[in-house]
Design a protein around this motif. Structure first.
Motif, PDB file in Angstrom:
ATOM      1  N   CYS A 156       0.814  -1.226   0.000  1.00 44.43           N
ATOM      2  CA  CYS A 156       0.000   0.000   0.000  1.00 44.43           C
ATOM      3  C   CYS A 156       0.845   1.273   0.000  1.00 44.43           C
ATOM      4  CB  CYS A 156      -0.938   0.007   1.197  1.00 44.43           C
ATOM      5  SG  CYS A 156      -2.216  -1.230   1.057  1.00 44.43           S
ATOM      6  N   SER A 157       2.119   1.166   0.339  1.00 43.29           N
ATOM      7  CA  SER A 157       2.963   2.361   0.376  1.00 43.29           C
ATOM      8  C   SER A 157       3.709   2.586  -0.940  1.00 43.29           C
ATOM      9  CB  SER A 157       3.976   2.260   1.519  1.00 43.29           C
ATOM     10  OG  SER A 157       3.306   2.251   2.748  1.00 43.29           O
ATOM     11  N   SER A 158       3.425   1.799  -1.946  1.00 42.27           N
ATOM     12  CA  SER A 158       4.210   1.865  -3.181  1.00 42.27           C
ATOM     13  C   SER A 158       4.241   3.263  -3.802  1.00 42.27           C
ATOM     14  CB  SER A 158       3.674   0.864  -4.201  1.00 42.27           C
ATOM     15  OG  SER A 158       3.755  -0.445  -3.690  1.00 42.27           O
ATOM     16  N   CYS A 182       0.474   3.685 -10.516  1.00 41.09           N
ATOM     17  CA  CYS A 182       0.036   2.639  -9.573  1.00 41.09           C
ATOM     18  C   CYS A 182      -1.202   1.909 -10.102  1.00 41.09           C
ATOM     19  CB  CYS A 182      -0.294   3.263  -8.212  1.00 41.09           C
ATOM     20  SG  CYS A 182       1.057   4.203  -7.496  1.00 41.09           S
ATOM     21  N   HIS A 297      -3.776   7.282   3.171  1.00 39.85           N
ATOM     22  CA  HIS A 297      -4.099   5.962   2.615  1.00 39.85           C
ATOM     23  C   HIS A 297      -5.556   5.655   2.938  1.00 39.85           C
ATOM     24  CE1 HIS A 297      -4.016   1.864   1.525  1.00 39.85           C
ATOM     25  NE2 HIS A 297      -4.015   1.384   2.753  1.00 39.85           N
ATOM     26  N   SER A 333      -1.984   1.048  -2.985  1.00 41.31           N
ATOM     27  CA  SER A 333      -1.101   2.224  -3.095  1.00 41.31           C
ATOM     28  C   SER A 333      -1.782   3.427  -3.742  1.00 41.31           C
ATOM     29  CB  SER A 333       0.138   1.855  -3.908  1.00 41.31           C
ATOM     30  OG  SER A 333      -0.212   1.579  -5.240  1.00 41.31           O
ATOM     31  N   SER A 357       0.869   7.260   2.909  1.00 42.41           N
ATOM     32  CA  SER A 357       0.358   5.912   2.677  1.00 42.41           C
ATOM     33  C   SER A 357       0.968   4.979   3.723  1.00 42.41           C
ATOM     34  CB  SER A 357       0.758   5.449   1.283  1.00 42.41           C
ATOM     35  OG  SER A 357       2.156   5.420   1.175  1.00 42.41           O
TER      36      SER A 357
END
Ligand code: COA
Length: 372
Positions: A156-158, A182, A297, A333, A357
């Motif tokens: 999710c942090s991409s 993304c 996020h 992400s 995120s």
């Protein structure tokens, strides 16, 4: 030193969506079928009855009302519960590349740039359609971009980790113009037959164009600073990696789709995220009061309410911490970038905000922005 900036952004939203009511109807039909098929084992005490899901629970536990998906029929078919996403032939654009081109084109149009002016494409996503060649290189070719491209995955942090990589390379002078894209096909890694999580995810693709602020041709957001942090945890995990064998083996393996210990994630990630944002602000000499917007996020409304309150030291006012998860669900992400893309235009020059995120890893990334 060169100041990097976000000069364009775009969102590809699939045309199909699934409401909580539609989702729950399909899940409950699946559960009834499963219970009928396993009646013997249930009666013998060898299996547990599958309990119905509830749209009211989904909304109250998560704030999610609906999600977009690339394929609706497969997900809502009680005999299937999985999207129809046929593997594309090798000579046709992949699913991820196709949605990426749409979002990237929107970002490029906003910035007044052509694909050929881009010299870095980072495809930053939770799951990739294949091992190699990198999806990013396919996107690079479809856009007519130059330079180089690579895939990266910090779940999710991409997006924020990708923005940090792009911003650092622009500061260093190794690239001039980078797309961080993304494409999140979350419907393919969600176990739609698991009541605890079947409502969580949706599909979408976001893109941001990062270049030097002095090169910007219009409105843009200066990237003041970025921070990334990780800390290992198994509480959000998907084992569907390169050791995957056949589809038949996968069918019986729950660990080959998204799994989480949601309660633990909630408890452990919340303090990590608010401390991360406050620490980042402090290191840059920014005050929480400077932040006019938090683009967080998008996993859970209660979680975002909590983080907003902790960071600002008060309940965020309407619009200060916009959520999009009610319409999109968790899009991994892409979530914080959708919130940024849809809720930033109204902000005046000089206004400051943070994209943040967080998720599997654990991982947390923050990007401090100021409207130029
Ligand atoms: N329908 C109806 N009831 C359900 C349900 C469903 N679909 N799923 C779970 N429940 C029930 C459970 O059986 C449980 O009942 P019980 O108390 O009688 O045992 C109750 O609801 C609470 O379940 P729980 O899983 O503890 O719910 P929760 O309040 O923790 O909410 C999440 C679940 C997933 C929404 C929440 O934990 C969350 O969002 N966590 C953070 C997730 C996150 O950020 N993940 C990152 C992913 S990238």
């Amino acid at each position: 030193m060169t100041m990097p900036a976000i000069t364009g952004h775009g969102v590809f939203t699939p045309s199909l969506s699934i409401s909580n009511d539609e989702l729950v109807e399909a899940f409950n039909a699946y559960a009834d079928r499963w219970n009928a098929e396993n009646a013997g084992a249930i009666a013998a005490g060898e299996a547990e009855t599958m309990t119905h899901s509830s749209a009211d629970f989904i909304f109250s536990a998560s704030g999610i009302e609906s999600r977009y998906v690339l394929d609706k029929d497969g997900v809502l078919d009680p005999a299937r519960m999985f999207p129809h996403l046929a593997a594309r032939p090798d000579d046709a654009p992949g699913h991820m590349a196709e949605m990426a081109v749409d979002a990237c084109t929107k970002a490029l149009d906003m910035a007044g740039r052509a694909g050929a002016e881009v010299d870095l494409v980072i495809c930053a996503a939770s799951n990739h359609e294949r091992a190699y060649p990198a999806v990013a290189i396919e996107i690079q070719q479809l856009l007519g971009a130059g330079g180089f491209a690579f895939d990266m995955n910090v779940a999710c942090s991409s997006a924020t980790f990708g923005i940090q990589a792009a911003a650092d390379m622009i500061r260093a002078g190794s690239v001039k113009r980078a797309l961080v894209v993304c494409p999140e096909i979350c419907s393919a890694h969600l176990e739609w037959r698991d009541r605890d999580c079947h409502f969580i995810f949706g599909d979408v693709c976001t893109a941001v164009l990062v270049e030097a602020a002095e090169e910007a041709q219009g409105d843009h957001w200066k990237i003041h600073s970025t921070r990334c942090a990780t800390q290992f945890s198994n509480n959000i995990r998907n084992n569907n990696g390169f050791l995957r064998r056949t589809h038949d083996q996968m069918e019986d393996r729950r660990d080959m789709q998204f799994m989480q210990n949601g309660r633990k994630v909630f408890k452990e990630v919340l303090p990590m995220v608010s401390a991360h944002i406050l620490g980042h602000l402090d290191e840059e000499g920014w005050q929480a009061d400077d932040l006019k917007r938090l683009w967080l996020h998008q996993a859970n409304k209660t979680m975002n309410d909590f983080i907003g309150k902790k960071v600002l030291g008060r309940v965020p006012e309407d619009g200060e911490q916009p959520n999009i998860l009610q319409d999109y669900a968790n899009t991994s992400s892409a979530g914080s970038i959708i919130a940024f893309s849809k809720h930033s235009d109204d902000m005046p020059k000089g206004a400051r905000g943070v994209i943040c995120s967080f998720g599997a890893g654990y991982s947390v990334g923050s990007v401090l922005l100021e409207r130029a």
